[in-house]
Design a protein around this motif. Structure first.
Motif, PDB file in Angstrom:
ATOM      1  N   LYS A 101       5.035  -4.144  -9.698  1.00 54.57           N
ATOM      2  CA  LYS A 101       3.850  -3.457 -10.229  1.00 54.57           C
ATOM      3  C   LYS A 101       3.408  -2.341  -9.281  1.00 54.57           C
ATOM      4  CE  LYS A 101      -0.785  -4.259 -11.958  1.00 54.57           C
ATOM      5  NZ  LYS A 101      -1.863  -5.240 -12.134  1.00 54.57           N
ATOM      6  N   ALA A 102       3.448  -2.614  -7.985  1.00 60.67           N
ATOM      7  CA  ALA A 102       3.068  -1.590  -7.009  1.00 60.67           C
ATOM      8  C   ALA A 102       4.015  -0.398  -7.050  1.00 60.67           C
ATOM      9  CB  ALA A 102       3.035  -2.180  -5.601  1.00 60.67           C
ATOM     10  N   GLU A 140       2.412   1.809  -3.446  1.00 61.27           N
ATOM     11  CA  GLU A 140       1.442   2.389  -4.382  1.00 61.27           C
ATOM     12  C   GLU A 140       1.229   3.874  -4.091  1.00 61.27           C
ATOM     13  OE1 GLU A 140      -1.088  -1.731  -5.102  1.00 61.27           O
ATOM     14  OE2 GLU A 140      -1.879  -0.207  -3.752  1.00 61.27           O
ATOM     15  N   THR A 141       1.232   4.239  -2.808  1.00 60.99           N
ATOM     16  CA  THR A 141       1.070   5.646  -2.439  1.00 60.99           C
ATOM     17  C   THR A 141       2.243   6.479  -2.947  1.00 60.99           C
ATOM     18  OG1 THR A 141      -0.175   5.001  -0.473  1.00 60.99           O
ATOM     19  CG2 THR A 141       0.771   7.221  -0.497  1.00 60.99           C
ATOM     20  N   GLY A 166       5.595   0.484  -9.800  1.00 58.17           N
ATOM     21  CA  GLY A 166       5.570   1.061 -11.140  1.00 58.17           C
ATOM     22  C   GLY A 166       6.859   0.832 -11.900  1.00 58.17           C
ATOM     23  N   ARG A 203       0.835  -1.215   0.000  1.00 56.79           N
ATOM     24  CA  ARG A 203       0.000   0.000   0.000  1.00 56.79           C
ATOM     25  C   ARG A 203       0.866   1.260   0.000  1.00 56.79           C
ATOM     26  NH1 ARG A 203      -3.280  -3.181   3.264  1.00 56.79           N
ATOM     27  NH2 ARG A 203      -2.236  -2.480   5.140  1.00 56.79           N
ATOM     28  N   ARG A 212       4.356   5.682  -5.371  1.00 60.57           N
ATOM     29  CA  ARG A 212       4.305   5.679  -6.838  1.00 60.57           C
ATOM     30  C   ARG A 212       3.290   6.692  -7.347  1.00 60.57           C
ATOM     31  NH1 ARG A 212       1.132   0.917  -8.952  1.00 60.57           N
ATOM     32  NH2 ARG A 212      -0.457   2.331  -8.221  1.00 60.57           N
ATOM     33  N   ASP A 213       2.107   6.682  -6.756  1.00 59.46           N
ATOM     34  CA  ASP A 213       1.056   7.606  -7.196  1.00 59.46           C
ATOM     35  C   ASP A 213       1.405   9.059  -6.899  1.00 59.46           C
ATOM     36  OD1 ASP A 213      -0.312   5.402  -8.078  1.00 59.46           O
ATOM     37  OD2 ASP A 213      -1.669   5.315  -6.345  1.00 59.46           O
ATOM     38  N   ALA A 214       2.258   9.285  -5.907  1.00 55.54           N
ATOM     39  CA  ALA A 214       2.689  10.650  -5.606  1.00 55.54           C
ATOM     40  C   ALA A 214       3.684  11.167  -6.637  1.00 55.54           C
ATOM     41  CB  ALA A 214       3.291  10.708  -4.204  1.00 55.54           C
ATOM     42  N   GLY A 215       4.212  10.269  -7.474  1.00 49.45           N
ATOM     43  CA  GLY A 215       5.087  10.697  -8.559  1.00 49.45           C
ATOM     44  C   GLY A 215       6.570  10.658  -8.276  1.00 49.45           C
ATOM     45  N   TYR A 216       6.977  10.011  -7.217  1.00 51.27           N
ATOM     46  CA  TYR A 216       8.413   9.908  -6.924  1.00 51.27           C
ATOM     47  C   TYR A 216       9.079   8.944  -7.907  1.00 51.27           C
ATOM     48  CZ  TYR A 216       7.768  12.463  -2.599  1.00 51.27           C
ATOM     49  OH  TYR A 216       7.494  13.440  -1.684  1.00 51.27           O
ATOM     50  N   LYS A 217      10.324   9.250  -8.278  1.00 49.39           N
ATOM     51  CA  LYS A 217      11.071   8.430  -9.238  1.00 49.39           C
ATOM     52  C   LYS A 217      12.292   7.747  -8.629  1.00 49.39           C
ATOM     53  CE  LYS A 217       8.429   9.618 -12.640  1.00 49.39           C
ATOM     54  NZ  LYS A 217       7.334   8.727 -12.888  1.00 49.39           N
TER      55      LYS A 217
END
Length: 177
Positions: A46-47, A23-24, A49, A20, A26-31
């Motif tokens: 996958k979680a 995914e948070t 990305g 979880r 990843r969704d926040a856009g960190y690379k």
């Protein structure tokens, strides 16, 4: 003024918590971030990305190079290095060059795969700031970690800390370089 930390590290208790949180993040856009786990976690790529690995490209290039090297070597040796006509057979036949080419294909594929993996992972890496974290040994046993590096364009010490807290991270610690 305090120096910018190298990264922030947060601890998670279970794989579900880690998934979880990944995914948070990843969704926040960190690379520039990573997960540290004591064992492979199915679905974590996958979680996070993470795209498909590029190592097979190195393997394919190595295999093709090995096959062509084997065929070329046999052709050169039979045609120029030691031309020997036996029973009117041609100087070069792919059938007779195949065993050598097959072996070189496997050998070059193995070398290219290992070399590509080392290159893409930037190995050997003799030092990483995460190794200075006093609880990192638990990442080999029973804890899960997420590390977000300060070189990430979205990194802001307070905002990143808040994101890790919101994701359920505990013991959020700044790591020095």
């Amino acid at each position: 003024m305090a120096a910018q930390p190298n990264s922030l590290i947060a601890t998670f208790e279970t794989t579900a918590d880690l998934m979880r949180a990944a995914e948070t993040v990843r969704d926040a856009g960190y690379k520039h971030w990573d997960c540290i786990t004591p064992f492979p976690v199915h679905g974590l790529d996958k979680a996070m990305g993470v795209a498909r690995s590029r190592v097979p490209r190195f393997s394919l290039a190595g295999g093709i190079t090995g096959f062509c090297t084997g065929m070329s070597m046999i052709w050169f040796m039979n045609r120029f290095d030691y031309p020997l006509v036996v029973g009117g057979k041609p100087f070069f036949s792919p059938m007779f060059a195949f065993p050598v080419s097959y072996e070189l294909t496997i050998l070059f594929t193995a070398f290219a795969t290992i070399g590509g993996m080392l290159f893409l992972n930037r190995l050997p890496m003799h030092y990483h700031p995460v190794l200075k974290y006093d609880q990192i040994h638990r990442g080999l046993d029973d804890r899960f970690f997420i590390v977000i590096e300060s070189r990430d364009p979205k990194f802001n010490l307070e905002a990143t800390r808040a994101l890790l807290e919101k994701a359920g991270g505990a013991d959020i610690t700044e790591l020095e370089a």
